[in-house]
Each structure stands twice: as structure tokens, then as C-alpha cells.
Design a protein around this motif. Structure first.
Motif, mmCIF file in Angstrom:
data_model
loop_
_atom_site.group_PDB
_atom_site.id
_atom_site.type_symbol
_atom_site.label_atom_id
_atom_site.label_comp_id
_atom_site.label_asym_id
_atom_site.label_seq_id
_atom_site.Cartn_x
_atom_site.Cartn_y
_atom_site.Cartn_z
ATOM 1 N N SER A 141 -8.672 8.214 -2.367
ATOM 2 C CA SER A 141 -8.147 7.058 -3.093
ATOM 3 C C SER A 141 -6.756 6.654 -2.622
ATOM 4 C CB SER A 141 -8.106 7.342 -4.594
ATOM 5 O OG SER A 141 -7.242 8.438 -4.868
ATOM 6 N N GLY A 142 -6.050 7.548 -1.892
ATOM 7 C CA GLY A 142 -4.700 7.245 -1.430
ATOM 8 C C GLY A 142 -3.662 7.296 -2.524
ATOM 9 N N MET A 143 -3.889 8.104 -3.578
ATOM 10 C CA MET A 143 -2.985 8.145 -4.725
ATOM 11 C C MET A 143 -2.276 9.500 -4.807
ATOM 12 S SD MET A 143 -5.191 6.217 -7.727
ATOM 13 C CE MET A 143 -6.356 7.571 -7.900
ATOM 14 N N TYR A 179 4.034 -3.346 0.667
ATOM 15 C CA TYR A 179 3.757 -3.127 -0.749
ATOM 16 C C TYR A 179 3.816 -1.625 -1.055
ATOM 17 C CZ TYR A 179 1.994 -7.937 -1.011
ATOM 18 O OH TYR A 179 1.866 -9.303 -0.984
ATOM 19 N N LEU A 180 4.212 -1.301 -2.275
ATOM 20 C CA LEU A 180 4.258 0.078 -2.750
ATOM 21 C C LEU A 180 3.025 0.321 -3.618
ATOM 22 C CD1 LEU A 180 8.035 0.310 -3.725
ATOM 23 C CD2 LEU A 180 6.970 0.966 -1.569
ATOM 24 N N ARG A 181 2.102 1.120 -3.126
ATOM 25 C CA ARG A 181 0.848 1.379 -3.838
ATOM 26 C C ARG A 181 1.021 2.517 -4.826
ATOM 27 N NH1 ARG A 181 -1.840 2.248 0.226
ATOM 28 N NH2 ARG A 181 -1.690 4.530 0.276
ATOM 29 N N ALA A 182 0.637 2.273 -6.077
ATOM 30 C CA ALA A 182 0.657 3.317 -7.101
ATOM 31 C C ALA A 182 -0.734 3.913 -7.309
ATOM 32 C CB ALA A 182 1.187 2.768 -8.426
ATOM 33 N N HIS A 239 2.262 8.309 -14.403
ATOM 34 C CA HIS A 239 1.517 9.406 -13.798
ATOM 35 C C HIS A 239 1.625 9.366 -12.278
ATOM 36 C CE1 HIS A 239 -0.747 10.503 -17.514
ATOM 37 N NE2 HIS A 239 -0.588 9.219 -17.794
ATOM 38 N N TRP A 240 1.926 8.193 -11.714
ATOM 39 C CA TRP A 240 1.779 7.957 -10.287
ATOM 40 C C TRP A 240 3.127 7.937 -9.575
ATOM 41 C CZ3 TRP A 240 -3.315 8.052 -10.659
ATOM 42 C CH2 TRP A 240 -3.898 7.528 -11.814
ATOM 43 N N ALA A 241 3.081 8.258 -8.288
ATOM 44 C CA ALA A 241 4.220 8.055 -7.397
ATOM 45 C C ALA A 241 3.837 6.956 -6.421
ATOM 46 C CB ALA A 241 4.567 9.335 -6.641
ATOM 47 N N VAL A 242 4.703 5.966 -6.247
ATOM 48 C CA VAL A 242 4.368 4.831 -5.388
ATOM 49 C C VAL A 242 4.589 5.197 -3.924
ATOM 50 C CG1 VAL A 242 4.886 3.144 -7.174
ATOM 51 C CG2 VAL A 242 6.692 3.846 -5.604
ATOM 52 N N ALA A 282 -20.549 -9.432 -0.617
ATOM 53 C CA ALA A 282 -20.861 -9.646 0.796
ATOM 54 C C ALA A 282 -21.143 -8.334 1.523
ATOM 55 C CB ALA A 282 -19.697 -10.373 1.473
ATOM 56 N N GLY A 283 -21.140 -7.211 0.806
ATOM 57 C CA GLY A 283 -21.446 -5.920 1.416
ATOM 58 C C GLY A 283 -20.302 -5.314 2.188
ATOM 59 N N ILE A 284 -19.069 -5.703 1.895
ATOM 60 C CA ILE A 284 -17.892 -5.214 2.617
ATOM 61 C C ILE A 284 -17.175 -4.165 1.766
ATOM 62 C CG2 ILE A 284 -15.693 -5.874 3.650
ATOM 63 C CD1 ILE A 284 -16.856 -8.668 4.069
ATOM 64 N N PRO A 285 -16.918 -2.956 2.309
ATOM 65 C CA PRO A 285 -16.234 -1.918 1.518
ATOM 66 C C PRO A 285 -14.840 -2.379 1.106
ATOM 67 C CG PRO A 285 -17.197 -1.006 3.540
ATOM 68 C CD PRO A 285 -17.278 -2.493 3.659
ATOM 69 N N SER A 286 -14.539 -2.275 -0.167
ATOM 70 C CA SER A 286 -13.259 -2.779 -0.664
ATOM 71 C C SER A 286 -12.878 -2.041 -1.941
ATOM 72 C CB SER A 286 -13.335 -4.288 -0.930
ATOM 73 O OG SER A 286 -14.340 -4.575 -1.884
ATOM 74 N N ARG A 287 -11.592 -2.153 -2.284
ATOM 75 C CA ARG A 287 -11.072 -1.607 -3.530
ATOM 76 C C ARG A 287 -9.833 -2.405 -3.921
ATOM 77 N NH1 ARG A 287 -8.784 4.132 -1.025
ATOM 78 N NH2 ARG A 287 -6.831 3.307 -0.125
ATOM 79 N N LEU A 288 -9.417 -2.270 -5.179
ATOM 80 C CA LEU A 288 -8.200 -2.932 -5.636
ATOM 81 C C LEU A 288 -7.042 -1.944 -5.624
ATOM 82 C CD1 LEU A 288 -9.904 -5.383 -6.486
ATOM 83 C CD2 LEU A 288 -8.523 -5.480 -8.559
ATOM 84 N N ALA A 289 -5.897 -2.399 -5.188
ATOM 85 C CA ALA A 289 -4.691 -1.583 -5.209
ATOM 86 C C ALA A 289 -3.718 -2.165 -6.225
ATOM 87 C CB ALA A 289 -4.041 -1.532 -3.828
ATOM 88 N N MET A 290 -3.053 -1.283 -6.951
ATOM 89 C CA MET A 290 -2.061 -1.680 -7.944
ATOM 90 C C MET A 290 -0.731 -1.056 -7.558
ATOM 91 S SD MET A 290 -3.983 -3.292 -10.232
ATOM 92 C CE MET A 290 -2.939 -3.310 -11.680
ATOM 93 N N GLY A 291 0.330 -1.837 -7.668
ATOM 94 C CA GLY A 291 1.644 -1.325 -7.325
ATOM 95 C C GLY A 291 2.690 -2.407 -7.419
ATOM 96 N N TYR A 292 3.512 -2.532 -6.378
ATOM 97 C CA TYR A 292 4.637 -3.459 -6.418
ATOM 98 C C TYR A 292 4.844 -4.071 -5.037
ATOM 99 C CZ TYR A 292 5.472 -0.761 -10.638
ATOM 100 O OH TYR A 292 5.311 -0.155 -11.848
ATOM 101 N N THR A 293 5.315 -5.312 -5.035
ATOM 102 C CA THR A 293 5.735 -5.913 -3.778
ATOM 103 C C THR A 293 7.055 -5.281 -3.348
ATOM 104 O OG1 THR A 293 6.958 -7.703 -4.876
ATOM 105 C CG2 THR A 293 4.627 -8.085 -4.431
ATOM 106 N N ALA A 294 7.523 -5.656 -2.162
ATOM 107 C CA ALA A 294 8.700 -5.001 -1.597
ATOM 108 C C ALA A 294 10.006 -5.464 -2.219
ATOM 109 C CB ALA A 294 8.736 -5.221 -0.087
ATOM 110 N N GLY A 295 9.982 -6.413 -3.138
ATOM 111 C CA GLY A 295 11.201 -6.838 -3.811
ATOM 112 C C GLY A 295 12.187 -7.521 -2.870
ATOM 113 N N TYR A 296 13.475 -7.323 -3.127
ATOM 114 C CA TYR A 296 14.520 -7.999 -2.360
ATOM 115 C C TYR A 296 15.582 -7.016 -1.905
ATOM 116 C CZ TYR A 296 12.430 -12.131 -4.469
ATOM 117 O OH TYR A 296 11.546 -13.091 -4.858
#
Length: 790
Positions: free
Chosen positions: A360-362, A276-279, A336-339, A486-500
Motif C-alpha cells: 500500500s506504500g503506507m 505530494y506527501l502521501r499519508a 496514525h500515518w507518517a507522510v 477500463a480495467g486499469i490497476p489504480s488506487r486513491l492516495a490521500m495526503g497533502y500537496t507540496a505547499g509553499y
């Protein structure tokens, strides 16, 4: 005059339908209906006691403010009155609303921010229309206000507004003018008229009808006003792909747009390395607006992208593992972002003013722009199951900020579900797998981009427990809050799947826009987990994310019993109280999907209906022309009643309020309806309690019709008596035999799950029962199954 304010309210609601061109679904219309109800009822009550006109308007505005506090805040005084804390919370919701308006791509989902804006806008329009039509006696001037209601969505939507919104608005406005004309004609009926005129209702109606015809003709042929040019067949342009600062709104816009636009061409990433390409990543969960950036107004300072990149927490570098030089060529991507794929180690070709935030990995810039081709040296290697399992069972860690475990605002029902899914798991990886597996299609979840469910608190609870239908926004958001619960560190990532793969590059389009979950492991860093079953097959599901064990489920198996009465185990349906907790018992009397309105809203609707009935009777029996009023008032009140019913069916909010005496008369019927919907939800859910719920509901339907089934009767004997007493036809008898077979399989045969024939057979049986043995009004209002317990 009570007809004019009611017709004015209906006119406002019909005009508000123009917003359907920019807001997804019709859930928002229920909120608009409640706002107009409050404004109109306040005006009617105050005018009845001869309150000065300016005080009526101020009181309507205050009532609207109280409604906003009760709907969109948790800090109101007595849950209703505005205070400093409630106003501050409401201000936060309004900030989200402004951001949606600024960056949203129509049609935007009906989340909390949008619903708040709808209540404010339509509520203010209702105050203006009521003041002009009733207090000032100039309903024709309302046309200018209503025109603004159409102008705003017309300026925002890329597609033409629905034609029926114009037709309904025009017809209701003509009715408002006609009612006012009738009233004036009654007042001046003895005044001489000019020869050749009749002074009746034809003037306003004909005027508005002619204007509508001219407007529709001009819109269809010559007009260039608006965003699409003409009413039929216009086509709007598509904006550049990107997430902006309101990612979920942009995500839905990219997935819903008609044109599939190419965004990137990615080279040197074959199928084996496709990632996946994370934005961007979202770290904060807001119950009003869903997941969002930690600070939407100010991006983190970050580090220059031309310097050696810091390694993210938990990641010790590629070491002996290879890195891949992935080349990304933006085509129609402006943001604003680079994937980025995988874990970035080095970046080349990006503008000097862009920054990289290791937490944040952005990678981002202050301005939205189209980037030139750039290269990411990335670690695309996935950790093994053994490596992740070695971290054991951990919670918050000092390696990352506390914000990634924040669980404020997560409801008790969601927390209980998370505990049920993870309670018997020994490692964090097992817990994450159990939560991810909860969203499998075998648990009833279905991928569907055509859903009105948002990612705020009420929308996600509906997705988790009731509708189970949504796309990556709901899947990822729901998994994220379960992990936080459940007390597990997590976040949501937005971006794109790898396509074709397309020749020597992979093509990424707007249809590849996606959201997923990243979970932090101390020895490996942020790891991807994706609960969404993408219909195009582009889901990345590495070995560590798969679980070969049984699917976790919060339900227990029912214990069999030898009586025709339902089993009394913990899994049997509760019949002791209508307000029992738990996600499956949250159904309101207005919704078949379980997302019903809160008790206080039923009180509000009950008061409004009671007031409307009283006003109808008073209006029909007073004045010099009672027959004419008797024809107009029932029509107006009937339409208003439909609005109230619709509002009750689509508005869903939890606000604990004491029951009032006025609601007591309808309480038995509401309790019965609540149980009926709860049973139906369990039957169509296909769980272990489905057969038991079907039999419980069938017994209740029989009891409401005066047929008692004794606890000593067998299932078959009781079924034969029901078929005879209720005069079931052949189709109903066949459906009854199917239900009985499923009940016997569940109780006596030890079957854990019903067959797929149970739900349609039950629906057919209930339809036949109601057709051949209908309930009277007394039985509906005072059901025996509620008032006379066996």
C-alpha cells in the motif's frame, strides 16, 4: 383525528433541521422526509381500521426497516422486504455510519452511511412522536424526544446550530400543542370553565413562545452549555490535522475549517523536486461509502521502519538515479500515518513500533500521535513518457493483488463512459491521459469545495454526468472508478500537496490536504496522476501526465439537416420514451440538475399525496365542526405536500419497480417533465446537441399550447408564427432570434459547439413564453407533446 399525526410529522421534520449543523447540505432532509412519510402514512392507515396501538408501532418499525432495505441495499426481496442478504448488506452500511460518527469532522458530507443513519434516527423519532402524540394522546411528552434531536448535534458541532432550526422546531411544537388543545376543547366544550380562563389555544402557544424567548435570551447571554458556549458568535476549537480511519470525512473537515493550520515543515525539497506527501492509499471502492481501506478494522502487518525498506512492486530501486533526504517536521499533525514523498528508500527518526507496508506504500502506527522530526530518503524522479508508453496496453498483472483492479458495483453508465473515453487508445498511458483529460474545465468541470456531492455511487454519477462540480474527493474518486471500469490497476492516495516555500522550508497546512490517483505501471510502479484543477496552483502535473491530443468526449457531432424538425441522428434528443438509458436521461421530475429520484419513489410519493388529499376531504366534511377542520387540514396537508415535493427533489436512488395504476394518471406530465429537464441539461451543457435540444424543447412547449409546427416549415417561418401565436414581448422575440441563429449555425453552418448566448437566451425565451402564454392544469397533466406525437 387526522390533523394531529400530520402536524406531529411536520414537527419531527422541523426538529430534524438541527442536524444541518453537523451534516453538509440539505440532501439528507429529503431522506428524513421520506422516512417520516412512511411512518405517518402507516400509522394513519392502520388506525383507520382500528388496529391495536402496539401493533401500529410494530408495523411502523417494520415499514421503516423496509424503507432502509429499499434505499440502501440491492438484495431486498422484491426490492423492498428484508432478507438475510439485505440485512447483512444493511449491517455493512451501519458499520460505515458508526465510523463516520466516531471519526467525522462536522459538517460531514451526506454520503450513504450518513443518509442511512438519518433515516434510522429520524424514523425512530417519528415513531415515538407519533405514538406519544396520537396513540397516547400526550403530545407535550414529545418535547423530551425532540429535545434529544437537538442535543445530539449540539454535542457534536464545533459551531452553533442554526437559529432557524430552533425557531421552526418551537413553532411546529407549539402548533402540535395547539391542535391537541383544539381537539380537547372540542370534546369538552360544554364543560364549565374556571372564571378568568378561556380554555382556548392561547395557553400552549403562549407557554412555548415564552419558553423559546427565555431559551434564546439565555443562550445569547449566560449559558455555558454546549460546544460553543453561546448562540451567537461562539467559536469552537479546531482539532489536530490528520486523516484518521475515515479519510474523506477528515479531508473535507480540513478544507472547510475557518482556520488554516500549519501541519508540517518540509526541508530539502525545492520547487523542482516538490512532490505530494502521501499519508495513505485506498484500494477498495464501495458503492455505499466510496473509496476505503482494504481492512478498516485491522491495519496490515507491514515491516519495521528501522529495517531496509522493500521496494514496491514495479520499482527496481533508485539505481543510477539520485535519492533526496527529505526532512519532515510535524507541527500540528497528529495521526496514525507518517507522510512520505515519492518512493521511500530509507526512513530515519520514526518510532520503533511504526510499520511500513510495501503493497500500500503506507507508514503507520496503531495509535494516533504527533511524531518527532523524521527523514525520508526518497526517489523523487518522475518517469518519462517513453518509459510509461513502453509498457503498452496491459491490465491486471501478477505484480500486485487483484484488489487493485476490482470493479464490482460500478454502474453501467460509468463503464460505458470509460469505454468511450479509452476505446481508441493503444496504450495504457494514453487511456489514463484520456480519462484524466475528461475532467478538464473545457468539459464543464468546476473545482468547488462547497458541494454536497459525496463519493458514493450516486454522488459520483452526479459529479460525472450532471453537476460536474466538486473538489479533490470527487475528482480523484471519479477518475479512480473510471480507471477501474477500463480495467486499469489504480488506487486513491490521500495526503497533502507540496505547499509553499517559506525561507528554508516548505510549509504544509490543512488547506493543502488533497486526494489524487495512483496508476500501476509494470516497469515503473505506482505513478501519480491528479485530475483536480486546484485553485491555488499547487497541482503537480508532470510531463508524462499531459496530453497534447484532443480532449476525449463521449459525444458525437450531429448531422445537419434542412428541415425545421430536429435532426434524427444518434446525437439528436430521444423523444420516443421517457425511460431511455444513458446518463443524460436519468433526470427525475424533481431536480433541475438531473439527479432525480427513482421511479419507485414517485410511486411512494404519489400514494402518500393521494392518501393525504383523501384524508383532507374526509376530515373537512366530517365531525361537528367542519369549518374549523376545513381550515386546519388544508394548512397541514399543504405543508406536508411541500415536504414531499422537497423530498422528491433531493433524494436520488435507482431501484427498478413496476409502475402501478395509481401513477398512470400523472405519467404523461411526469414524462413531459423528464424530457424538459433532459433538454435543459443538454442546453446548459453546451455540447454538440445543445441547439437541437433547444429547438426540440421549443417545439414541445408550442405543441403543449396547441400550436403545431409542421415538418415542412422552415425554422424562421416557425419562429415567426410562435412569436405571434404566443404573444411574445420584445425581450422574448430577441431571445427567440438568438435561439434560431444558434439552431441554424448548428444545422446548416456545421458549428460543433454553441456560443455562450444560447443557454441564457433559451431561459429568457421560456420565461417569457410561460408568462405571456401560461399553461392550464389540463395541459400540464396531459401535455399534447406526449399524447399527440406529430
Amino acid at each position: 383525528m387526522t390533523v394531529t399525526p400530520v402536524v406531529a410529522a411536520i414537527t419531527t421534520l422541523c426538529a430534524s433541521l438541527a442536524l444541518s449543523g453537523v451534516i453538509d447540505g440539505l440532501r439528507w432532509w429529503g431522506y428524513a422526509g421520506v422516512a417520516v412519510t412512511v411512518v405517518t402514512a402507516t400509522g394513519l392507515g392502520l388506525r383507520a381500521i382500528r388496529t391495536p396501538v402496539f401493533l401500529v408501532g410494530l408495523a411502523q418499525l417494520f415499514a421503516l426497516l423496509c424503507l432502509l432495505v429499499s434505499l440502501f441495499t440491492d438484495n431486498g426481496i422484491l426490492g423492498l422486504l428484508p432478507g438475510p442478504a439485505a440485512l447483512a448488506e444493511l449491517g455493512g452500511v451501519l458499520e460505515n455510519s458508526i465510523e463516520v460518527v466516531r471519526t467525522g469532522v462536522p459538517p460531514v458530507p451526506a454520503g450513504q452511511a450518513v443518509l442511512c443513519l438519518v433515516v434510522i434516527a429520524i424514523g425512530l423519532v417519528a415513531v415515538l412522536v407519533d405514538t406519544l402524540a396520537v396513540s397516547a394522546g400526550t403530545p407535550a411528552a414529545c418535547g423530551l424526544v425532540l429535545l434529544c434531536v437537538y442535543a445530539v448535534p449540539a454535542s457534536l458541532a464545533d459551531e452553533m446550530l442554526p437559529w432557524w432550526a430552533f425557531v421552526l422546531g418551537a413553532l411546529s411544537f407549539a402548533a402540535l400543542l395547539a391542535v391537541d388543545g383544539t381537539h380537547r376543547h372540542q370534546m369538552w366544550r360544554n364543560r364549565p370553565t374556571v372564571q378568568g380562563t378561556n380554555g382556548g389555544l392561547g395557553g400552549p402557544a403562549a407557554l412555548v413562545s415564552g419558553a423559546v424567548a427565555v431559551a434564546l435570551f439565555a443562550g445569547a447571554t449566560v449559558t455555558v452549555i454546549g460546544t460553543v458556549g453561546q448562540l451567537p458568535g461562539g467559536s469552537g476549537g479546531n482539532g489536530q490535522g490528520g486523516f484518521g480511519l475515515n479519510p474523506f470525512t477528515s479531508l473535507r473537515g480540513m478544507l472547510d475549517q475557518d482556520v488554516n493550520m500549519e501541519l508540517f515543515r518540509v526541508r530539502n525539497m525545492d520547487d523542482d523536486d516538490a512532490r505530494y506527501l502521501r499519508a495513505m492509499t485506498l484500494s477498495v471502492y464501495d458503492t455505499n461509502g466510496g473509496w476505503k481501506l482494504e481492512n478498516e478494522r485491522e491495519l496490515p502487518s507491514g515491516d519495521p521502519v528501522d529495517e531496509p525498506l522493500k521496494f514496491p512492486p514495479g520499482y527496481e530501486g533508485p539505481q543510477s538515479r539520485d535519492t533526496t533526504a527529505v526532512t519532515i517536521e510535524p507541527i500540528n499533525f497528529e495521526d496514525h500515518w507518517a507522510v512520505l514523498p515519492g518512493v521511500p528508500v530509507q526512513l530515519r527518526g520514526l518510532p520503533d513500533d511504526m510499520r511500513y507496508d510495501v503493497t500500500s506504500g503506507m507508514v503507520y502506527g496503531e495509535d494516533s500521535r504527533k511524531l518527532a522530526t523524521y527523514t525520508v530518503n526518497a526517489d523523487l524522479n518522475a518517469p518519462t513518457t517513453e518509459e510509461l508508453s513502453a509498457d503498452g496496453n496491459f491490465g491486471q498483472t501478477a505484480q500486485i493483488p487483484d484488489i487493485y483492479t476490482g470493479s464490482e458495483g460500478i454502474s453501467e453508465d460509468v463503464t460505458k463512459l470509460a469505454q468511450t473515453l479509452t476505446g481508441d487508445k493503444n496504450t495504457t498511458l494514453e487511456k489514463v491521459r484520456a480519462i484524466k483529460d475528461y475532467f478538464l474545465p473545457t468539459n464543464g468541470f468546476k473545482y468547488d469545495t462547497q458541494t454536497a456531492v459525496g463519493s458514493d455511487e450516486s454522488g459520483l454519477e452526479d459529479f460525472l454526468f450532471d453537476s460536474k462540480s466538486g473538489f479533490c474527493e470527487q475528482y480523484a474518486s471519479a477518475m479512480g472508478i473510471l480507471l477501474r471500469a477500463a480495467g486499469i490497476p489504480s488506487r486513491l492516495a490521500m495526503g497533502y500537496t507540496a505547499g509553499y516555500q517559506s525561507g528554508d522550508y516548505r510549509t504544509i497546512t490543512t488547506q493543502n490536504a488533497h486526494a489524487w490517483v495512483e496508476v500501476f505501471f509494470p516497469s515503473s510502479g505506482w505513478i501519480t496522476f491528479d485530475p483536480t484543477p486546484l485553485s491555488d496552483g499547487t497541482t503537480w502535473n508532470p510531463p508524462y501526465a499531459s496530453d497534447t491530443g484532443p480532449i476525449s468526449s463521449p459525444s458525437d457531432d450531429p448531422e445537419p439537416t434542412q428541415s425545421s424538425a430536429p435532426p434524427t441522428t444518434a446525437s439528436a434528443p430521444s423523444t420516443t420514451a421517457a425511460g431511455d438509458g444513458g446518463p443524460d436521461n436519468q433526470a427525475g421530475p424533481g431536480n433541475a440538475d438531473g439527479s432525480g429520484p427513482a421511479p419507485w419513489l414517485w410511486v411512494l410519493i404519489g400514494l402518500a399525496v393521494a392518501s393525504a388529499v383523501g384524508l383532507t376531504v374526509a376530515g373537512a366534511t366530517s365531525g361537528n365542526r367542519p369549518r374549523r377542520r376545513g381550515m386546519l387540514l388544508p394548512l397541514a396537508m399543504g405543508a406536508w405536500g411541500l415536504v414531499l415535493v422537497f423530498a422528491a427533489a433531493v433524494v436520488s436512488w435507482w431501484l427498478a419497480v413496476l409502475a402501478v395504476v395509481l401513477l398512470a394518471a400523472g405519467a404523461p406530465g411526469l414524462i413531459r417533465e423528464r424530457r424538459r429537464l433532459s433538454h435543459r441539461h443538454e442546453i446548459h451543457g453546451g455540447g454538440p446537441t445543445a441547439a437541437t435540444s433547444a429547438w426540440s424543447e421549443l417545439l414541445a412547449e408550442s405543441r403543449d399550447r396547441g400550436i403545431e409546427v409542421g415538418s415542412t416549415e422552415t425554422v424562421r417561418a416557425a419562429a415567426r408564427r410562435m412569436a405571434r401565436e404566443h404573444s411574445l414581448d420584445d425581450g422574448g422575440k430577441r431571445a427567440l432570434r438568438t435561439v434560431v441563429s444558434e439552431v441554424e449555425r448548428s444545422w446548416y453552418g456545421g458549428a460543433d459547439q454553441p456560443t455562450t448566448t444560447l443557454a441564457p437566451a433559451f431561459d429568457e425565451l421560456i420565461h417569457d413564453l410561460r408568462q405571456n402564454s401560461p399553461l392550464g392544469w389540463r395541459a400540464r397533466l396531459l401535455p399534447r407533446s406526449v399524447l399527440r406525437r406529430p
